[in-house]
Design a protein around this motif. Structure first.
Motif, PDB file in Angstrom:
ATOM      1  N   GLN A  63       0.764  -1.245   0.000  1.00 44.73           N
ATOM      2  CA  GLN A  63       0.000   0.000   0.000  1.00 44.73           C
ATOM      3  C   GLN A  63       0.802   1.306   0.000  1.00 44.73           C
ATOM      4  OE1 GLN A  63      -3.013  -0.073   3.066  1.00 44.73           O
ATOM      5  NE2 GLN A  63      -3.908  -1.990   2.325  1.00 44.73           N
ATOM      6  N   PRO A  64       2.107   1.299   0.326  1.00 44.55           N
ATOM      7  CA  PRO A  64       2.815   2.590   0.397  1.00 44.55           C
ATOM      8  C   PRO A  64       2.702   3.394  -0.908  1.00 44.55           C
ATOM      9  CG  PRO A  64       4.131   0.923   1.469  1.00 44.55           C
ATOM     10  CD  PRO A  64       2.975   0.203   0.807  1.00 44.55           C
ATOM     11  N   TYR A  65       2.461   4.695  -0.741  1.00 44.12           N
ATOM     12  CA  TYR A  65       2.252   5.560  -1.904  1.00 44.12           C
ATOM     13  C   TYR A  65       3.524   5.766  -2.704  1.00 44.12           C
ATOM     14  CZ  TYR A  65      -1.932   6.841   0.798  1.00 44.12           C
ATOM     15  OH  TYR A  65      -3.090   6.824   1.518  1.00 44.12           O
ATOM     16  N   SER A  66       4.656   5.693  -2.031  1.00 46.56           N
ATOM     17  CA  SER A  66       5.920   5.914  -2.729  1.00 46.56           C
ATOM     18  C   SER A  66       7.071   5.409  -1.868  1.00 46.56           C
ATOM     19  CB  SER A  66       6.081   7.404  -3.030  1.00 46.56           C
ATOM     20  OG  SER A  66       6.896   7.563  -4.165  1.00 46.56           O
TER      21      SER A  66
ATOM     22  N   ASN B  67       9.491   4.140   3.439  1.00 42.30           N
ATOM     23  CA  ASN B  67      10.592   4.171   4.398  1.00 42.30           C
ATOM     24  C   ASN B  67      10.158   4.745   5.738  1.00 42.30           C
ATOM     25  OD1 ASN B  67      12.354   2.946   2.708  1.00 42.30           O
ATOM     26  ND2 ASN B  67      13.414   4.819   2.074  1.00 42.30           N
ATOM     27  N   PHE B  68       9.357   5.809   5.709  1.00 42.35           N
ATOM     28  CA  PHE B  68       8.935   6.378   6.988  1.00 42.35           C
ATOM     29  C   PHE B  68       8.040   5.403   7.750  1.00 42.35           C
ATOM     30  CE2 PHE B  68       6.896   9.146  10.077  1.00 42.35           C
ATOM     31  CZ  PHE B  68       8.038   9.695  10.647  1.00 42.35           C
ATOM     32  N   ALA B  69       7.190   4.690   7.012  1.00 46.60           N
ATOM     33  CA  ALA B  69       6.350   3.679   7.666  1.00 46.60           C
ATOM     34  C   ALA B  69       7.236   2.566   8.246  1.00 46.60           C
ATOM     35  CB  ALA B  69       5.338   3.113   6.674  1.00 46.60           C
ATOM     36  N   ALA B  70       8.270   2.175   7.523  1.00 46.50           N
ATOM     37  CA  ALA B  70       9.165   1.119   8.014  1.00 46.50           C
ATOM     38  C   ALA B  70       9.859   1.571   9.308  1.00 46.50           C
ATOM     39  CB  ALA B  70      10.193   0.754   6.957  1.00 46.50           C
ATOM     40  N   LEU B  71      10.327   2.825   9.328  1.00 49.20           N
ATOM     41  CA  LEU B  71      10.971   3.331  10.552  1.00 49.20           C
ATOM     42  C   LEU B  71       9.959   3.374  11.702  1.00 49.20           C
ATOM     43  CD1 LEU B  71      13.329   6.260   9.428  1.00 49.20           C
ATOM     44  CD2 LEU B  71      13.624   3.803   9.254  1.00 49.20           C
ATOM     45  N   THR B  72       8.746   3.804  11.383  1.00 49.12           N
ATOM     46  CA  THR B  72       7.689   3.853  12.404  1.00 49.12           C
ATOM     47  C   THR B  72       7.435   2.462  12.979  1.00 49.12           C
ATOM     48  OG1 THR B  72       6.704   5.713  11.214  1.00 49.12           O
ATOM     49  CG2 THR B  72       5.284   4.577  12.796  1.00 49.12           C
ATOM     50  N   ALA B  73       7.516   1.451  12.112  1.00 47.72           N
ATOM     51  CA  ALA B  73       7.276   0.078  12.563  1.00 47.72           C
ATOM     52  C   ALA B  73       8.433  -0.444  13.417  1.00 47.72           C
ATOM     53  CB  ALA B  73       7.088  -0.834  11.356  1.00 47.72           C
TER      54      ALA B  73
ATOM     55  N   ARG C 120       4.522   4.616 -10.009  1.00 41.63           N
ATOM     56  CA  ARG C 120       5.172   5.255  -8.866  1.00 41.63           C
ATOM     57  C   ARG C 120       4.517   4.781  -7.576  1.00 41.63           C
ATOM     58  NH1 ARG C 120       8.047   8.854 -11.431  1.00 41.63           N
ATOM     59  NH2 ARG C 120       9.191   9.288  -9.547  1.00 41.63           N
ATOM     60  N   ALA C 121       5.238   4.017  -6.779  1.00 37.55           N
ATOM     61  CA  ALA C 121       4.701   3.508  -5.515  1.00 37.55           C
ATOM     62  C   ALA C 121       5.833   2.883  -4.702  1.00 37.55           C
ATOM     63  CB  ALA C 121       3.614   2.476  -5.775  1.00 37.55           C
ATOM     64  N   GLY C 122       5.478   2.290  -3.567  1.00 44.21           N
ATOM     65  CA  GLY C 122       6.470   1.627  -2.722  1.00 44.21           C
ATOM     66  C   GLY C 122       5.947   0.301  -2.189  1.00 44.21           C
ATOM     67  N   LEU C 123       6.874  -0.526  -1.716  1.00 40.41           N
ATOM     68  CA  LEU C 123       6.528  -1.811  -1.104  1.00 40.41           C
ATOM     69  C   LEU C 123       7.347  -1.960   0.173  1.00 40.41           C
ATOM     70  CD1 LEU C 123       6.940  -4.211  -4.197  1.00 40.41           C
ATOM     71  CD2 LEU C 123       4.768  -3.325  -3.311  1.00 40.41           C
ATOM     72  N   ILE C 124       6.775  -2.653   1.165  1.00 37.93           N
ATOM     73  CA  ILE C 124       7.559  -3.013   2.358  1.00 37.93           C
ATOM     74  C   ILE C 124       7.442  -4.525   2.578  1.00 37.93           C
ATOM     75  CG2 ILE C 124       7.968  -2.643   4.821  1.00 37.93           C
ATOM     76  CD1 ILE C 124       6.389  -0.051   4.637  1.00 37.93           C
ATOM     77  N   PHE C 125       8.565  -5.213   2.506  1.00 37.11           N
ATOM     78  CA  PHE C 125       8.620  -6.648   2.813  1.00 37.11           C
ATOM     79  C   PHE C 125       9.052  -6.798   4.269  1.00 37.11           C
ATOM     80  CE2 PHE C 125       9.357  -6.238  -1.702  1.00 37.11           C
ATOM     81  CZ  PHE C 125       8.690  -7.315  -2.281  1.00 37.11           C
TER      82      PHE C 125
END
Ligand SMILES: *Cc1c(COP(=O)(O)O)cnc(C)c1O
Length: 467
Positions: free
Chosen positions: A107-110, A115-121, A254-259
């Motif tokens: 779901q990450p928009y970019s 990256n900010f969501a990953a740091l938050t996690a 244009r988007a992002g992924l977090i594994f």
């Protein structure tokens, strides 16, 4: 079945872009002409496929679907659930991951928001992280700050300390990283870069992270297409979290992924999913998720492996050709899709070469080279082969591009000399009406237009400008 007529004030809802908004339509067409008529060497760009563009432009954009498949805040998500699950499955397949060991949030928009969501996690406010310094090729979101200012949210909300490349070799100084980590004791170590032409020592990074019980995160944004194509080492074996953009070498929208690792035992899955929504984002962009899924299907194909191989072969051909002209490259070569070209020996700034290349329809970007005296006037430029490889260019074409670039440097040096000044404004003024530039531009356009254009038919462009 017959459908009722549209209200007069609603007719705008079914007219084409061309009819409804000629201003925007012509901007789009002019941009298509620009993309077709130039040599795109920006290492973070690519040309996505027609199928991705079509998926990106669908009514999936209408739907709200906060939450995850099977656990949404709104109704009507049966097809969106199917879409997101398929996208997740394809993301794991594209990188050869076992779904029992790895999961993914699509779901990450970019890239930056991923990256900010990953740091938050992963860490708490004020916790310590280390990432590759921006002037060493790292990304803003890996903790960047200057002496005077915290630039990125990753340095505003967390405490960051950079590691760097050795300016003489251009390679990461792992020994110094280990020593500094021993003093700083990071809770998170980030690897990955935006301008690093060498391979990563993931095992060394894992060892350093383990010395501090820190998480190891890889942001593979630039090289995820090469990793999917087995043309770069995979970080997954060594990392806890892997983030990526989907629009660089991966060639998607244009988007992002977090594994995230599922087998780590500290619930990274929930922490990442919660961090993306509700901590950092709202409703997912479902049209984009559809387009990511299309790109991931393509990235898992045998043809994409050929693409990734050609991307590297082309970058290497360009690196060798530039070296043959006597130019200096950071690390001396490249192992991936990008080249860092050090212009300090020519006494030409990256900004000037960027500007003059723009005038001849070659798109590049200025880039700092490790050891630059000034951060404001970067000493080099970054070149990448991923976009033009999507346009079917081969090694010999990149040798031709090296020749174009060499001629551009020669013109720039002559103009700089003649203007008798090192100032950008004098340089730009002296470039006006230069006949060699006009000639080179003509040749570049002719060369660029002889190659196909992914995503759209270049013979059908309705541009309102002439290039
Ligand atoms: C491009 C890039 C990003 C940011 O991506 P955006 O989509 O521009 O937000 C993050 N990390 C790295 C390493 C990148 O190269």
């Amino acid at each position: 079945m017959s459908v009722k007529p549209v209200d007069p004030w609603n007719t705008c809802l079914n007219t084409s872009l061309e009819q409804e908004d000629p201003e925007i339509f012509s901007i789009v067409e002019n941009e298509k002409l620009r993309q077709w008529s130039g040599l795109e060497l920006i290492a973070s760009e690519n040309f996505t496929s027609q199928a991705v563009i079509e998926a990106n432009g669908t009514p999936l954009t209408n739907k709200y679907s906060e939450g995850l498949p099977g656990a949404r805040y709104y109704g009507g998500n049966e097809f969106i659930d199917e879409l997101e699950r398929l996208c997740q499955k394809r993301a794991l397949e594209a990188f050869g991951l076992n779904p029992e060991v790895w999961g993914v949030n699509v779901q990450p928009y970019s890239g930056s928001t991923a990256n900010f969501a990953a740091l938050t996690a992963l860490i708490k406010p004020q916790d310590r992280l280390m990432g590759l310094d921006l002037p060493s090729g790292g990304h803003l979101t890996h903790g960047y700050q200057t002496q005077k200012k915290k630039i990125s949210s990753s340095s505003i909300y967390f405490t960051s300390m950079p590691y760097q490349v050795d300016p003489t070799t251009g390679l990461i100084d792992y020994k110094r990283l280990e020593e500094n980590a021993a003093l700083f004791r990071p809770q998170l170590l980030i690897c990955g870069a935006s301008a690093y032409p060498a391979e990563w020592e993931y095992d060394t990074l894992r060892k350093i992270a383990d010395q501090h019980s820190a998480y190891l995160m890889c942001d593979m944004a630039h090289i995820s297409g090469l990793i999917a194509g087995n043309e770069a080492l995979s970080p997954f074996e060594f990392c806890d979290i892997v983030t990526t953009t989907t629009h660089k070498t991966l060639r998607g929208p244009r988007a992002g992924l977090i594994f995230f690792r599922r087998d780590k035992g500290d619930d990274l899955e929930n922490r990442v999913n919660q961090a993306v929504f509700p901590s950092c984002q709202g409703g997912p962009h479902n049209n984009t998720i559809a387009a990511i899924a299309v790109a991931l299907k393509q990235a898992a194909s045998p043809e994409f492996k050929q693409y990734a191989k050609q991307v590297r072969a082309n970058a290497l051909a360009l690196a060798k050709a530039l070296s043959n002209y006597g130019y200096k490259l950071a690390t001396g070569t490249t192992v991936n899709h990008l080249i860092l070209w050090d212009l300090k020996p020519q006494k030409l700034t990256g900004s000037k070469l960027e500007r003059i290349c723009d005038m001849v329809n070659i798109t590049i970007n200025k880039n700092s080279i490790a050891g630059d005296k000034s951060a404001v006037t970067p000493g080099g430029v970054r070149l990448g082969s991923s976009a033009l490889t999507s346009r079917s260019l081969k090694e010999e074409d990149f040798v031709k591009i090296a020749e174009f670039l060499h001629r551009t440097v020669q013109i720039a040096l002559a103009v700089q000399e003649k203007s008798g000044s090192k100032l950008m404004k004098d340089f730009v003024a002296a470039l006006q009406g230069n006949e060699e530039i006009a000639q080179l531009r003509k040749e570049v356009i002719e060369f660029a237009r002889s190659f196909p254009m992914p995503g759209f038919d270049p013979t059908k462009i309705k541009a309102t400008v002439a290039i």
